[in-house]
Design an enzyme around this catalytic site. Sequence first.
Site, PDB file in Angstrom:
ATOM      1  N   ARG A 174     -35.053 -30.218 -33.396  1.00  0.00           N
ATOM      2  CA  ARG A 174     -34.780 -31.492 -32.715  1.00  0.00           C
ATOM      3  C   ARG A 174     -33.655 -32.279 -33.390  1.00  0.00           C
ATOM      4  O   ARG A 174     -33.040 -33.138 -32.776  1.00  0.00           O
ATOM      5  CB  ARG A 174     -36.047 -32.358 -32.603  1.00  0.00           C
ATOM      6  CG  ARG A 174     -35.741 -33.750 -32.020  1.00  0.00           C
ATOM      7  CD  ARG A 174     -36.965 -34.517 -31.552  1.00  0.00           C
ATOM      8  NE  ARG A 174     -38.031 -34.517 -32.503  1.00  0.00           N
ATOM      9  CZ  ARG A 174     -38.103 -35.313 -33.587  1.00  0.00           C
ATOM     10  NH1 ARG A 174     -37.168 -36.195 -33.839  1.00  0.00           N
ATOM     11  NH2 ARG A 174     -39.125 -35.229 -34.399  1.00  0.00           N
ATOM     12  N   TYR A 192     -18.994 -39.976 -12.049  1.00  0.00           N
ATOM     13  CA  TYR A 192     -20.106 -39.135 -11.630  1.00  0.00           C
ATOM     14  C   TYR A 192     -21.294 -40.063 -11.316  1.00  0.00           C
ATOM     15  O   TYR A 192     -21.555 -41.010 -12.070  1.00  0.00           O
ATOM     16  CB  TYR A 192     -20.436 -38.189 -12.790  1.00  0.00           C
ATOM     17  CG  TYR A 192     -21.551 -37.232 -12.540  1.00  0.00           C
ATOM     18  CD1 TYR A 192     -21.366 -36.123 -11.716  1.00  0.00           C
ATOM     19  CD2 TYR A 192     -22.798 -37.412 -13.124  1.00  0.00           C
ATOM     20  CE1 TYR A 192     -22.393 -35.229 -11.494  1.00  0.00           C
ATOM     21  CE2 TYR A 192     -23.831 -36.515 -12.909  1.00  0.00           C
ATOM     22  CZ  TYR A 192     -23.617 -35.424 -12.096  1.00  0.00           C
ATOM     23  OH  TYR A 192     -24.631 -34.545 -11.873  1.00  0.00           O
ATOM     24  N   ASP A 227     -15.170 -38.541 -20.192  1.00  0.00           N
ATOM     25  CA  ASP A 227     -15.858 -37.347 -19.716  1.00  0.00           C
ATOM     26  C   ASP A 227     -14.787 -36.432 -19.133  1.00  0.00           C
ATOM     27  O   ASP A 227     -14.219 -36.717 -18.086  1.00  0.00           O
ATOM     28  CB  ASP A 227     -16.887 -37.772 -18.650  1.00  0.00           C
ATOM     29  CG  ASP A 227     -17.622 -36.593 -18.017  1.00  0.00           C
ATOM     30  OD1 ASP A 227     -17.104 -35.466 -18.036  1.00  0.00           O
ATOM     31  OD2 ASP A 227     -18.718 -36.821 -17.454  1.00  0.00           O
ATOM     32  N   LYS A 267     -21.219 -26.950 -16.832  1.00  0.00           N
ATOM     33  CA  LYS A 267     -20.118 -26.566 -15.948  1.00  0.00           C
ATOM     34  C   LYS A 267     -19.237 -25.508 -16.626  1.00  0.00           C
ATOM     35  O   LYS A 267     -19.704 -24.435 -16.907  1.00  0.00           O
ATOM     36  CB  LYS A 267     -19.341 -27.817 -15.540  1.00  0.00           C
ATOM     37  CG  LYS A 267     -20.237 -29.023 -15.180  1.00  0.00           C
ATOM     38  CD  LYS A 267     -21.079 -28.792 -13.934  1.00  0.00           C
ATOM     39  CE  LYS A 267     -22.163 -29.848 -13.747  1.00  0.00           C
ATOM     40  NZ  LYS A 267     -21.705 -31.230 -13.720  1.00  0.00           N
TER      41      LYS A 267
HETATM   42  C1  LIG Z   1     -22.370 -32.483 -13.822  1.00  0.00           C
HETATM   43  C2  LIG Z   1     -21.666 -33.603 -14.456  1.00  0.00           C
HETATM   44  C3  LIG Z   1     -22.323 -34.484 -15.316  1.00  0.00           C
HETATM   45  C4  LIG Z   1     -23.794 -34.353 -15.621  1.00  0.00           C
HETATM   46  O1  LIG Z   1     -24.041 -33.165 -16.307  1.00  0.00           O
HETATM   47  P1  LIG Z   1     -25.489 -32.452 -16.364  1.00  0.00           P
HETATM   48  O2  LIG Z   1     -25.249 -31.294 -17.275  1.00  0.00           O
HETATM   49  O3  LIG Z   1     -25.866 -32.073 -14.970  1.00  0.00           O
HETATM   50  O4  LIG Z   1     -26.432 -33.453 -16.930  1.00  0.00           O
HETATM   51  C5  LIG Z   1     -21.590 -35.498 -15.895  1.00  0.00           C
HETATM   52  N1  LIG Z   1     -20.286 -35.661 -15.633  1.00  0.00           N
HETATM   53  C6  LIG Z   1     -19.617 -34.839 -14.797  1.00  0.00           C
HETATM   54  C7  LIG Z   1     -18.167 -35.078 -14.541  1.00  0.00           C
HETATM   55  C8  LIG Z   1     -20.285 -33.793 -14.172  1.00  0.00           C
HETATM   56  O5  LIG Z   1     -19.624 -32.982 -13.340  1.00  0.00           O
END
Ligand SMILES: *Cc1c(COP(=O)(O)O)cnc(C)c1O
Length: 389
Positions: free
Chosen positions: A51, A105, A177, A202
């Site tokens: 953790r 997002y 992000d 992703k």
């Molecule tokens: C999918 C996504 C998220 C969230 O990610 P998870 O792994 O589903 O929690 C955040 N920002 C962007 C740009 C995304 O495409």
Amino acid sequence: MTPRPGKGPSTVGVHSGSPDPRSDAPVVVPVYQSSTFYGGDGAGGDLLYTRYGNNPNQEEVASKVAALEWMEDAVPLASGMAATAMTLLALTRTGDHIVASEHLYGATKKLIGTELTKRGVTADFVNPEVSREWRSAIRPNTRVLFLELPTNPTLRVFDPRPLAELARQEGILLVADTTFATPVNVRARDLGIDVVIHSATKYLGGHSDLIAGVVAGERTVMGEVREMLKMYGPALDPHACWLLSRGIKTLGVRMARHNENGLTVARWLESQEGVRNVLYPGLPSHPDHQLASEILSGFGGMVSLVLEGGGRAADAFTAALRLALRAPSLGGVETLVSQPRHTSHVDQSTAERESIGIPDGFVRISLGIEDSDDLISDFDQALGHARSA
Ligand SMILES: *Cc1c(COP(=O)(O)O)cnc(C)c1O
């Protein structure tokens, strides 16, 4: 852009975080499916506990991502949202303020605009294109500027450099992000971004088989994120770390192919009857093409299009696909197609969606690594269905 010193992202992706070579040692870090470790009881050393983010599989991912991002340190977490949440919890406390792009997002927007607000952290959302809006939204209690690069699903590219400058003047942090760009297509640190967040679900994972997130930045900030991890607990499981590490090893070659397929398919789509417009930062018709060419080293595998004939045409198009799969999410080796009005933007009205550039008929494609000729034949036959819908 001047080449940066050191090894390239493919070399780094393959080798960073690997154990020192020694006789009989495995070449690949095995899965340490263990919650705890001998001697890791804190007596005379660090407390070792999964953790805490210091399982060897977590450390391998952390060192790969830190090296790819040219950041001091990185923390793997259980999802992209966990990465965003732990980062913002680490950087703010009651009474603080966040200025964020309005192109975010969905879950991130909700976290910043609704959830953190309940905990006394307020936020303002601004049009990211207008530097003046960022500047005038900043208050004495602002701690964070938050941007996405490129944005979902309109694939807009906003310049982080003026924001980085602003953040520096104010002594606050620019958090971005860059899930859609990946460290292969954007050098976040060179653009002045202090903290980078990825949904590793992703492109970093790349095979649509895991949920993970990662955040990278300065050692002190990452230490604070780790403190949040210890208390809130969204640690990334060792097996998911192992899969993620394996994915990162091929990130360079996959992104090269995603970039190539993106450009080929976007160019082809642009000349097709029944397609009103195509959104891809690599096309000269894209509003941010100039900037994207300057700050990105590849335009990525995400292509959006708007079909003549609205929602009916888009439904017919997606239903007719034979190779591309109708599914949400993105960044995997297989091509996925979705309509924001059914997925990420289902909660908004048609008018609200239109106001942010997502009319009915909008289709988002996450191009995989298949052969572009095969993808184009599939889109070609599906467009026929869309036109006669
Ligand atoms: C999918 C996504 C998220 C969230 O990610 P998870 O792994 O589903 O929690 C955040 N920002 C962007 C740009 C995304 O495409």
